[in-house]
Design a protein around this motif. Structure first.
Motif, PDB file in Angstrom:
ATOM      1  N   LEU A  70      -6.777 -24.435 -19.697  1.00 18.26           N
ATOM      2  CA  LEU A  70      -7.739 -24.491 -18.213  1.00 18.26           C
ATOM      3  C   LEU A  70      -9.530 -23.941 -18.860  1.00 18.26           C
ATOM      4  O   LEU A  70     -10.073 -24.396 -18.225  1.00 18.26           O
ATOM      5  N   ALA A  71      -8.969 -22.992 -19.707  1.00 16.85           N
ATOM      6  CA  ALA A  71     -10.166 -22.615 -20.005  1.00 16.85           C
ATOM      7  C   ALA A  71     -11.441 -23.450 -20.955  1.00 16.85           C
ATOM      8  O   ALA A  71     -12.314 -22.895 -20.592  1.00 16.85           O
ATOM      9  N   THR A  72     -10.493 -24.074 -21.751  1.00 16.58           N
ATOM     10  CA  THR A  72     -11.502 -25.053 -22.753  1.00 16.58           C
ATOM     11  C   THR A  72     -12.207 -26.262 -21.557  1.00 16.58           C
ATOM     12  O   THR A  72     -13.501 -26.521 -21.408  1.00 16.58           O
ATOM     13  N   ALA A  73     -11.221 -27.000 -20.202  1.00 14.35           N
ATOM     14  CA  ALA A  73     -11.459 -27.814 -20.156  1.00 14.35           C
ATOM     15  C   ALA A  73     -12.775 -27.733 -17.968  1.00 14.35           C
ATOM     16  O   ALA A  73     -13.035 -28.405 -17.664  1.00 14.35           O
ATOM     17  N   GLN A  74     -11.726 -26.502 -17.524  1.00 11.17           N
ATOM     18  CA  GLN A  74     -12.194 -25.664 -16.760  1.00 11.17           C
ATOM     19  C   GLN A  74     -11.867 -27.144 -15.222  1.00 11.17           C
ATOM     20  O   GLN A  74     -12.830 -27.340 -14.523  1.00 11.17           O
ATOM     21  N   PRO A  75     -10.800 -27.483 -15.020  1.00  4.06           N
ATOM     22  CA  PRO A  75     -11.088 -28.838 -14.534  1.00  4.06           C
ATOM     23  C   PRO A  75     -11.121 -28.132 -12.571  1.00  4.06           C
ATOM     24  O   PRO A  75     -10.752 -26.860 -12.434  1.00  4.06           O
ATOM     25  N   GLN A  76     -11.582 -28.708 -11.942  1.00  6.15           N
ATOM     26  CA  GLN A  76     -11.022 -29.034 -10.622  1.00  6.15           C
ATOM     27  C   GLN A  76     -10.423 -29.440  -9.862  1.00  6.15           C
ATOM     28  O   GLN A  76     -10.243 -28.718  -8.885  1.00  6.15           O
ATOM     29  N   TYR A  77      -9.196 -30.243 -10.253  1.00  6.06           N
ATOM     30  CA  TYR A  77      -8.564 -30.759  -9.565  1.00  6.06           C
ATOM     31  C   TYR A  77      -6.802 -30.845 -11.205  1.00  6.06           C
ATOM     32  O   TYR A  77      -7.748 -31.567 -12.398  1.00  6.06           O
ATOM     33  N   VAL A  78      -5.917 -30.278 -10.479  1.00  2.87           N
ATOM     34  CA  VAL A  78      -5.388 -30.593 -11.759  1.00  2.87           C
ATOM     35  C   VAL A  78      -3.211 -31.789 -11.428  1.00  2.87           C
ATOM     36  O   VAL A  78      -3.579 -31.607  -9.481  1.00  2.87           O
ATOM     37  N   LEU A  79      -4.167 -32.416 -11.275  1.00 11.45           N
ATOM     38  CA  LEU A  79      -2.892 -33.958 -11.456  1.00 11.45           C
ATOM     39  C   LEU A  79      -1.499 -33.544 -11.800  1.00 11.45           C
ATOM     40  O   LEU A  79      -1.099 -33.725 -12.804  1.00 11.45           O
ATOM     41  N   LEU A  80      -0.482 -32.310 -11.180  1.00  8.66           N
ATOM     42  CA  LEU A  80       0.765 -31.792 -11.761  1.00  8.66           C
ATOM     43  C   LEU A  80       1.991 -32.578 -11.666  1.00  8.66           C
ATOM     44  O   LEU A  80       2.306 -33.640 -10.227  1.00  8.66           O
ATOM     45  N   HIS A  81       2.747 -33.186 -12.792  1.00  9.19           N
ATOM     46  CA  HIS A  81       4.371 -33.657 -12.460  1.00  9.19           C
ATOM     47  C   HIS A  81       4.566 -33.497 -13.599  1.00  9.19           C
ATOM     48  O   HIS A  81       4.543 -34.177 -14.981  1.00  9.19           O
ATOM     49  N   ILE A  82       5.564 -32.483 -13.645  1.00 13.83           N
ATOM     50  CA  ILE A  82       6.309 -32.052 -14.071  1.00 13.83           C
ATOM     51  C   ILE A  82       8.069 -31.680 -13.911  1.00 13.83           C
ATOM     52  O   ILE A  82       7.875 -31.211 -12.844  1.00 13.83           O
ATOM     53  N   GLY A  83       8.959 -31.410 -14.790  1.00  9.44           N
ATOM     54  CA  GLY A  83      10.097 -30.929 -14.379  1.00  9.44           C
ATOM     55  C   GLY A  83      11.274 -31.495 -14.548  1.00  9.44           C
ATOM     56  O   GLY A  83      12.410 -31.679 -14.787  1.00  9.44           O
ATOM     57  N   ILE A  84      10.656 -33.324 -15.190  1.00 15.27           N
ATOM     58  CA  ILE A  84      11.942 -34.395 -15.299  1.00 15.27           C
ATOM     59  C   ILE A  84      12.897 -33.803 -16.350  1.00 15.27           C
ATOM     60  O   ILE A  84      14.073 -34.110 -16.639  1.00 15.27           O
ATOM     61  N   ASN A  85      12.426 -33.949 -17.623  1.00 11.40           N
ATOM     62  CA  ASN A  85      12.489 -32.947 -18.629  1.00 11.40           C
ATOM     63  C   ASN A  85      13.579 -31.927 -18.705  1.00 11.40           C
ATOM     64  O   ASN A  85      14.606 -32.109 -19.690  1.00 11.40           O
ATOM     65  N   ASP A  86      13.592 -31.117 -17.775  1.00 13.17           N
ATOM     66  CA  ASP A  86      14.148 -29.721 -17.461  1.00 13.17           C
ATOM     67  C   ASP A  86      15.887 -30.151 -17.113  1.00 13.17           C
ATOM     68  O   ASP A  86      16.723 -29.870 -17.780  1.00 13.17           O
ATOM     69  N   LEU A  87      15.449 -31.623 -15.874  1.00 13.68           N
ATOM     70  CA  LEU A  87      16.754 -31.755 -15.419  1.00 13.68           C
ATOM     71  C   LEU A  87      17.246 -32.270 -16.121  1.00 13.68           C
ATOM     72  O   LEU A  87      18.704 -32.765 -16.307  1.00 13.68           O
ATOM     73  N   ALA A  88      16.519 -33.377 -16.945  1.00  8.72           N
ATOM     74  CA  ALA A  88      17.533 -34.189 -17.922  1.00  8.72           C
ATOM     75  C   ALA A  88      18.352 -33.770 -19.350  1.00  8.72           C
ATOM     76  O   ALA A  88      19.454 -34.249 -19.319  1.00  8.72           O
ATOM     77  N   TRP A  89      17.963 -32.804 -19.437  1.00  9.62           N
ATOM     78  CA  TRP A  89      18.449 -31.418 -20.524  1.00  9.62           C
ATOM     79  C   TRP A  89      19.024 -30.370 -19.674  1.00  9.62           C
ATOM     80  O   TRP A  89      20.035 -29.696 -19.950  1.00  9.62           O
ATOM     81  N   GLY A  90      19.612 -30.524 -18.528  1.00 10.43           N
ATOM     82  CA  GLY A  90      21.370 -29.557 -17.855  1.00 10.43           C
ATOM     83  C   GLY A  90      20.788 -28.789 -17.005  1.00 10.43           C
ATOM     84  O   GLY A  90      20.943 -28.028 -16.422  1.00 10.43           O
ATOM     85  N   ALA A  91      18.971 -28.862 -16.590  1.00  4.08           N
ATOM     86  CA  ALA A  91      18.628 -27.316 -16.041  1.00  4.08           C
ATOM     87  C   ALA A  91      19.513 -28.067 -14.721  1.00  4.08           C
ATOM     88  O   ALA A  91      18.855 -28.665 -14.160  1.00  4.08           O
ATOM     89  N   ASP A  92      19.427 -26.319 -13.660  1.00  2.00           N
ATOM     90  CA  ASP A  92      19.606 -25.858 -12.502  1.00  2.00           C
ATOM     91  C   ASP A  92      18.528 -26.362 -12.130  1.00  2.00           C
ATOM     92  O   ASP A  92      17.206 -26.344 -11.932  1.00  2.00           O
ATOM     93  N   PRO A  93      18.771 -27.154 -11.067  1.00  2.00           N
ATOM     94  CA  PRO A  93      17.494 -27.611  -9.907  1.00  2.00           C
ATOM     95  C   PRO A  93      16.249 -26.714  -9.387  1.00  2.00           C
ATOM     96  O   PRO A  93      14.946 -26.880  -9.273  1.00  2.00           O
ATOM     97  N   ASN A  94      16.802 -26.010  -8.554  1.00  4.23           N
ATOM     98  CA  ASN A  94      16.532 -24.764  -7.957  1.00  4.23           C
ATOM     99  C   ASN A  94      15.896 -23.511  -9.331  1.00  4.23           C
ATOM    100  O   ASN A  94      14.784 -23.298  -8.784  1.00  4.23           O
ATOM    101  N   ALA A  95      16.272 -23.406 -10.177  1.00  2.00           N
ATOM    102  CA  ALA A  95      15.790 -22.769 -11.510  1.00  2.00           C
ATOM    103  C   ALA A  95      14.512 -22.994 -11.897  1.00  2.00           C
ATOM    104  O   ALA A  95      13.457 -22.120 -12.417  1.00  2.00           O
ATOM    105  N   ALA A  96      14.562 -24.498 -12.002  1.00  2.00           N
ATOM    106  CA  ALA A  96      13.616 -25.368 -12.630  1.00  2.00           C
ATOM    107  C   ALA A  96      12.208 -25.787 -11.245  1.00  2.00           C
ATOM    108  O   ALA A  96      11.452 -25.209 -11.794  1.00  2.00           O
TER     109      ALA A  96
END
Length: 196
Positions: A70-96
């Motif tokens: 963030l400090a380097t890029a200074q974005p105005q928008y962040v398009l965020l898509h994350i979490g599938i690897n947590d679930l695929a490795w068995g993470a509890d969905p609520n904890a993730a």
């Protein structure tokens, strides 16, 4: 800033750009605003290949690096898509999902005024539908200023190259979803008088 894991990086697409190419094409076809992708990574046959898509990464790994990006890029928008690897490795969905909330808060604390567009996980990810549904349900409850949650399209097996990654058709649908969300956010920003 396209931010996330291998889906953001574009794994499974023939262009290596994933949703970033169809999203770019949709934006380029209109004249109300322009976009400059930012990030420390570059990949894909797309006019602007910058991104922060990291193959195999989980939420905590993204959070550990986000301040510097963030400090380097200074974005105005962040398009965020994350979490599938947590679930695929068995993470509890609520904890993730709790970790996701922490990441959202970290981004907004480090980049005041940034707009986050969070796309939920693909609900048809093979073998993970129950976990994804629980994670997405929690993600939908996040209420923050300049924050938008959008559902990922329910891709069919013909729109996937494997259990987790879309093909070009799937990425086109994701790009369309993100374009609609970006338009909505930019209209709100322009009405508020905060666009550059």
């Amino acid at each position: 800033m396209p931010l996330g894991d291998s889906i953001t990086a574009g794994l499974g697409s023939t262009t290596g750009a994933g949703y970033r190419l169809p999203l770019w094409n949709r934006i380029a076809a209109q004249s109300r605003y322009r976009v400059d992708y930012v990030g420390s990574q570059q990949a894909g046959a797309v006019p602007d290949p910058d991104h922060e898509g990291h193959r195999g990464w989980q939420i905590t790994q993204i959070r550990a690096e986000i301040d510097g990006w963030l400090a380097t890029a200074q974005p105005q928008y962040v398009l965020l898509h994350i979490g599938i690897n947590d679930l695929a490795w068995g993470a509890d969905p609520n904890a993730a999902a709790d970790q996701l909330v922490g990441l959202v808060d970290e981004i907004q604390a480090r980049q005041p005024g940034v707009t986050i567009i969070l796309m939920g996980l693909i609900p048809t990810s093979a073998g993970l539908q129950t976990q994804v549904a629980a994670y997405n349900a929690r993600a939908r409850t996040i209420m923050r200023p300049h924050f938008y949650y959008v559902d990922a399209p329910a891709l069919t097996t013909s729109e996937m190259v494997d259990e987790l990654h879309p093909n070009d058709s799937g990425y086109q649908r994701i790009g369309d979803v993100l374009y609609t969300a970006l338009n909505r956010a930019e209209v709100a920003r322009q009405r508020a008088g905060t666009s550059p």
